[in-house]
Each structure stands twice: as C-alpha cells, then as structure tokens.
Write an enzyme that holds these catalytic residues in place. Structure first.
Site, PDB file in Angstrom:
ATOM      1  N   LYS A   1      -2.128  -4.612  -0.546  1.00  0.00           N
ATOM      2  CA  LYS A   1      -2.686  -5.903  -1.174  1.00  0.00           C
ATOM      3  C   LYS A   1      -3.312  -6.603  -0.355  1.00  0.00           C
ATOM      4  O   LYS A   1      -4.384  -7.512  -0.726  1.00  0.00           O
ATOM      5  CB  LYS A   1      -1.403  -6.206  -2.345  1.00  0.00           C
ATOM      6  CG  LYS A   1      -1.785  -7.634  -2.782  1.00  0.00           C
ATOM      7  CD  LYS A   1      -0.748  -7.985  -3.864  1.00  0.00           C
ATOM      8  CE  LYS A   1      -1.014  -9.399  -4.580  1.00  0.00           C
ATOM      9  NZ  LYS A   1      -0.060  -9.782  -5.399  1.00  0.00           N
TER      10      LYS A   1
ATOM     11  N   GLU B   1       3.189  -2.187   8.827  1.00  0.00           N
ATOM     12  CA  GLU B   1       3.599  -0.851   8.728  1.00  0.00           C
ATOM     13  C   GLU B   1       2.293   0.265   8.248  1.00  0.00           C
ATOM     14  O   GLU B   1       1.893   1.186   8.887  1.00  0.00           O
ATOM     15  CB  GLU B   1       4.839  -0.323   7.702  1.00  0.00           C
ATOM     16  CG  GLU B   1       5.902  -0.988   7.883  1.00  0.00           C
ATOM     17  CD  GLU B   1       6.209  -2.355   7.140  1.00  0.00           C
ATOM     18  OE1 GLU B   1       7.356  -2.717   6.764  1.00  0.00           O
ATOM     19  OE2 GLU B   1       5.133  -2.970   6.771  1.00  0.00           O
TER      20      GLU B   1
ATOM     21  N   GLY C   1       2.681  -5.885  -6.122  1.00  0.00           N
ATOM     22  CA  GLY C   1       3.077  -4.537  -5.707  1.00  0.00           C
ATOM     23  C   GLY C   1       3.559  -3.423  -6.482  1.00  0.00           C
ATOM     24  O   GLY C   1       2.874  -2.391  -6.673  1.00  0.00           O
ATOM     25  N   ARG C   2       4.863  -3.871  -6.918  1.00  0.00           N
ATOM     26  CA  ARG C   2       5.484  -3.018  -7.679  1.00  0.00           C
ATOM     27  C   ARG C   2       5.167  -2.650  -9.069  1.00  0.00           C
ATOM     28  O   ARG C   2       5.593  -1.828  -9.870  1.00  0.00           O
ATOM     29  CB  ARG C   2       7.090  -3.467  -7.705  1.00  0.00           C
ATOM     30  CG  ARG C   2       7.083  -4.663  -8.425  1.00  0.00           C
ATOM     31  CD  ARG C   2       8.436  -5.176  -7.806  1.00  0.00           C
ATOM     32  NE  ARG C   2       8.726  -6.732  -8.347  1.00  0.00           N
ATOM     33  CZ  ARG C   2       8.583  -7.742  -7.709  1.00  0.00           C
ATOM     34  NH1 ARG C   2       7.844  -7.422  -6.748  1.00  0.00           N
ATOM     35  NH2 ARG C   2       8.596  -9.020  -8.076  1.00  0.00           N
TER      36      ARG C   2
ATOM     37  N   GLU D   1      13.790  -5.728  -6.382  1.00  0.00           N
ATOM     38  CA  GLU D   1      13.002  -6.565  -5.974  1.00  0.00           C
ATOM     39  C   GLU D   1      12.476  -7.902  -6.982  1.00  0.00           C
ATOM     40  O   GLU D   1      12.024  -8.941  -6.646  1.00  0.00           O
ATOM     41  CB  GLU D   1      11.472  -6.079  -5.184  1.00  0.00           C
ATOM     42  CG  GLU D   1      10.836  -6.979  -4.557  1.00  0.00           C
ATOM     43  CD  GLU D   1       9.866  -6.161  -3.720  1.00  0.00           C
ATOM     44  OE1 GLU D   1       9.944  -5.820  -2.530  1.00  0.00           O
ATOM     45  OE2 GLU D   1       8.648  -5.772  -4.251  1.00  0.00           O
TER      46      GLU D   1
ATOM     47  N   HIS E   1      27.321  17.349  -8.357  1.00  0.00           N
ATOM     48  CA  HIS E   1      28.143  18.041  -7.195  1.00  0.00           C
ATOM     49  C   HIS E   1      28.230  16.986  -5.984  1.00  0.00           C
ATOM     50  O   HIS E   1      28.609  17.551  -5.106  1.00  0.00           O
ATOM     51  CB  HIS E   1      27.685  19.299  -7.022  1.00  0.00           C
ATOM     52  CG  HIS E   1      27.411  20.434  -8.012  1.00  0.00           C
ATOM     53  ND1 HIS E   1      28.419  21.284  -7.997  1.00  0.00           N
ATOM     54  CD2 HIS E   1      26.697  20.772  -9.162  1.00  0.00           C
ATOM     55  CE1 HIS E   1      28.426  22.205  -8.998  1.00  0.00           C
ATOM     56  NE2 HIS E   1      27.305  21.416  -9.803  1.00  0.00           N
TER      57      HIS E   1
ATOM     58  N   LYS F   1      10.558  -9.875   7.846  1.00  0.00           N
ATOM     59  CA  LYS F   1       9.292  -9.666   8.209  1.00  0.00           C
ATOM     60  C   LYS F   1       8.948 -10.623   9.601  1.00  0.00           C
ATOM     61  O   LYS F   1       8.439 -10.471  10.464  1.00  0.00           O
ATOM     62  CB  LYS F   1       8.081  -9.702   7.638  1.00  0.00           C
ATOM     63  CG  LYS F   1       8.086  -8.538   6.323  1.00  0.00           C
ATOM     64  CD  LYS F   1       6.928  -8.870   5.276  1.00  0.00           C
ATOM     65  CE  LYS F   1       6.900  -7.700   4.156  1.00  0.00           C
ATOM     66  NZ  LYS F   1       5.750  -8.019   3.474  1.00  0.00           N
TER      67      LYS F   1
END
Length: 524
Positions: A195, A201, A254-255, A340, A371, A485
C-alpha cells in the site's frame, strides 16, 4: 462517531441468572431462534452462551451505541478512521454501484483499475502476457506482507485452479525466497504488493527478485516486464521499474484490501469470473448487513456473541477451526483481521477501555487440531469459545471422508457443550471428566466457492466492525504496529556495522552475541 454506551451492568445482572449452557442448548425452541441462513451460509448460535433475552439486551445496547450511524458512515465513505482522517473503502471495492452519490468518481476509478487488472490477468492465464507488456509468464509470485499476503493467499489456496501457478513470499526471512527460487522458471512474473510502497520486507524481497532474475540471464532492459506493482502510492513506485502499475485508494486498509487490485494474485488463480463472484458474495453480505433487522443480521449476531464472550464471560482467546483443508489459512487471516483491527486499549476519546475487546484468535484445521490442542479445549482451565466451519458439499468424490469430517465437527461442538460425567466408582473419574458448558458456534457453507467465500470473509469483516461499535473504538488504524518498525530501522544499521547508536542493555547484549557468532562464520 460516538463513544460506546453499551449496558454492561444490565447484561451482567441478567447473565448471573441464566441457566448453564447445557440447559440452554437443550431448549429446542431457543435453538430454532438462534439458527440463521443467508447466501448459502448457515449460522448456528444455539451453543453460544446467550439466551433470547440477553441477546435482545445486547442488540438494544448496540443500537444505543450508534451502530446505525456508524454503519452508514462506513458505507457512505465518511472519515470513519478518525485518527488518520480516512474513510474505510472496502465496501465500495465490491459494490456494483456507488454506495453514495459523492463516491461515484472514486467508484469509477475502482472499476477502471479492476478492469485493467482483469485484462492483464486474463492475458497471463491465456499465455498472452506479451500482449499487455509483460512476459508470457509460467509462474506468478506475490511479494507482500500482512494484508497484502494473507487475504490473497487464503483465497488462492482455497479456490485456485492452478492454470498458472501462483506463489507467495511474505516473510523478510531470506529462507522464504531462497527456498522458492529454485522451483521458479525464468519466466516468472513478480507482483510487488504494498500500500505505502515503503514496506521494508516487501521491497527487500522485490530487490532479491530483481537480482535473481539477473542471475537467470534476464537483461536489464527486460526486467520491468517481469514486474507488476499494486500500491496506493504510485508516485513512490514509479522509479521501481514495473511494466504495469495497478493503483488503489489510501482509504483501503491492508487487511481489507483483497477486494482491490491487491487481489491480483486471486484474479490470476481464479480468473476474472471467479474474482467477480468473490466480490458478488461480499456485496451480498454487505447488503444483508445494511438491511437485515438486527435480530436476523448475521454480522450483528456473530459480532455480539463474540463481544460477549470476551467482555462479559472474560474469555481471553477464541479458536477458529475450519473442517476443510482448503481453509487452512482462515485462522491466520482472521487473526490479523480481528487483532489488528480491535487490539486497542483506549476508545475513540482516547480513554482507557474498561472491557476486553479483541481476544487472541488462533486455530487450525479439523481434524488435525483434535489430535493437538482439543485436549485443552475440553479439559483446560481457560474456557475457549470455538468457531467451527465446514462446507456441506465437498469438491471431491470421497463421500466417506467427508462424512467422517462432518461427524467430527458435529461431535466436537456437542462434546464441548455437553461434557462428560463419570460414575463415582471410576478410579479415574476426575482425570477423565470433561466439564462441558464450553461455547461454540457452527458456520456451515452449502459449498465452498468464490461467492460463498466472499460472503464468509465479508461476514467476519462486519462482525469485527460490530465489536468495535460495542467497545467504542476505531477498528481501522493500527498505530501499535509502527513502534517495532521504528526501532527495527534503528537497529538495522548496527547489525550492518554502520551504526553508532546505543540501545537498552538487553538489546546490546543480543547484538554482541550476534556479532560474536558472525565473527566465526563465513556469513556476515
């Protein structure tokens, strides 16, 4: 936007007089009132820790807290993200017509960007990338992190047809790219999805992709044909050198961005029709959220149940368990969406919250989880509400497999609620007993396809919004992400040997250890 005035004291007083969950779940008329259907989704809240009166009190409280005004502000593109002075535009991304007349120009831009994206992705899927200025790709790699990865990756893994292989690299850990690279053909297209186009990263992975292409013999003049950029900051991305630039608006969080050009990888994996079906499912849920009465409104009901689990019943976590291998990434997607969005400690007036809002969301696919962590769900000290999900009709012909899968889902939800008592003479009575009274919801899809998955994801988006209204918080900012950050950007030069800045004693100690090991290693 107003502060929440949710009537917690009234709810607490009523909850204290409610019978145990086992008794509530055995009440057949109550159960019938707590089962709901829309758009191929069936939501069963009969094992939630509510009765009809408590639910009605919660609905009244939600309305008093401003749901109608907040919902209208969301869909009409008002600056509902008031700490960043932005709208939240994800409903507009999937709307077939503008959600407000003044949003018509922006809606036209969205449609144009989507049309361009689908033109490119259809060309790629047909082996005709050169017709749109790109390579004739044999593989596509999405480079993005957070919302630029989780949503697209979830949908691609759930429904992708593999006509053109789609891969994802999110982590800045070099192992992520290094492990994928040997499996990639030279004719790989990289989609840089950021964005801000400043995500460290993603940009580092993009640079590594560029260097890898050079190592494969791709000439500098041809590099741009191997890249597409999806961003809200094309001004920052222009110098990167991509043959195609697909913008989206700053108001797309973003999400919440998979519905935008961030969904480029989805369009590659599903095709234009599949992508449009995904949008249509989400838009159907949008309209349901806007128009359905609260007592039959799936996002309202699920949001209230989850809010009560956290704030009224003090459950610190919630497990999401899809009984479908294709939805293995759903818990991770919902983890980001909820934690978030609502992981806040102050309300919109910057006053401390007196209630818990966002639980820790976690989980994994059934039956694998049975399990692993289900032991704790049945007998652990903490009560963990569970969301069970499954399609009724699978996309395979292994009928017995699916019968076993659904039988396990139904059994686990029943067992958590009912529990198990053993006779006094059993020498392991205490060790083997399951207390029961543990809440869950069941969400069945008629089948898992693009339309139903779009509706499901939009359902969870809006239920998170409902929880934010209950608490009176802003779900569309995430200032807590920024601190780490900022500190990382200060530490990075020290790791490269260029920094003079001093840090706290623990960080200094860890830096010394890293330098010591590196001094004895060939890798610096």
């Amino acid at each position: 936007m107003q502060h929440s005035d949710f009537p917690w004291s009234r709810l607490q007083a009523h909850a204290a007089s409610m019978p145990a969950l086992q008794s509530l779940a055995d009440d057949a008329p109550r159960g019938e009132q707590l089962r709901f259907d829309f758009a191929g989704l069936h939501l069963d809240l009969s094992r939630a820790r509510i009765d009809i009166e408590l639910l009605q009190l919660a609905i009244e409280g939600l309305q008093a807290s401003g749901l109608q005004a907040d919902r209208q502000a969301l869909f009409e593109g008002e600056l509902i993200n008031d700490s960043e002075l932005r709208p939240a535009l994800h409903p507009l991304l999937r709307a077939s017509t503008p959600t407000h007349e003044r949003l018509a120009p922006m809606h036209a831009e969205i449609v144009a960007a989507r049309s361009r994206m689908l033109q490119i992705t259809e060309a790629l899927r047909g082996g005709r990338g050169s017709e749109v200025g790109l390579i004739d790709a044999r593989a596509v790699v999405n480079l993005g992190i957070g919302g630029s990865d989780l949503g697209p990756r979830l949908v691609c893994e759930a429904l992708g047809d593999d006509r053109l292989p789609v891969h994802f690299v999110a982590n800045v850990d070099g192992h992520a790219f290094a492990r994928l690279a040997p499996r990639l053909p030279r004719e790989t297209l990289f989609v840089v999805t950021s964005k801000s186009f400043s995500t460290r990263e993603t940009l580092l992975n993009a640079d590594s992709a560029r260097q890898w292409l050079k190592g494969q013999g791709v000439a500098d003049a041809e590099l741009s044909r191997h890249f597409v950029v999806c961003t809200a900051r094309p001004d920052r991305a222009e110098r990167f050198g991509a043959a195609a630039m697909l913008p989206f608006a700053e108001g797309v969080g973003g999400r919440y961005s998979l519905w935008s050009t961030v969904g480029f990888a989805i369009a590659v994996a599903l095709g234009a029709t599949g992508f449009q079906d995904l949008l249509a499912g989400a838009e159907a849920m949008d309209q349901h959220f806007l128009q359905a009465p609260a007592a039959r409104n799936l996002p309202v009901l699920l949001g209230l149940v989850h809010a009560l689990d956290r704030a009224l019943w003090h459950c610190p976590t919630r497990a999401v368990v899809p009984y479908d291998e294709r939805l293995a990434l759903l818990p991770a997607f919902l983890q980001q969406l909820e934690m978030e969005s609502n992981g806040k400690g102050v309300d919109r007036r910057q006053q401390p919250l007196g209630i818990g809002v966002a639980p820790v969301v976690w989980g994994g696919v059934g039956t694998d989880g049975q399990h692993a962590y289900f032991q704790s769900l049945h007998q652990g000290v903490d009560v963990v509400p569970v969301d069970f999900l499954a399609p009724i009709r699978p996309d395979h012909a292994l009928r017995e497999h699916h019968n076993v899968l659904l039988a396990n889902l139904l059994a686990q939800s029943a067992a958590l609620c009912q529990g198990q008592e053993l006779p006094p003479e059993d020498p392991l009575r205490a060790a083997r007993a399951c207390p029961g009274g543990r809440p869950s919801t069941v969400l069945l899809l008629d089948q898992l396809d693009a339309h139903s998955l779009g509706a499901l994801l939009a359902l969870y988006e809006h239920k998170v919004f409902v929880q934010s209204v209950v608490a009176g918080i802003n779900p569309f900012d995430q200032w807590g992400v920024e601190l780490g950050k900022a500190i990382a950007s200060q530490i990075e030069p020290a790791l490269a040997g260029d920094g003079e800045q001093r840090f706290d004693p623990t960080t200094e100690s860890l830096l010394r250890r890293i330098r010591s090991v590196r001094a004895d290693s060939a890798i610096q």
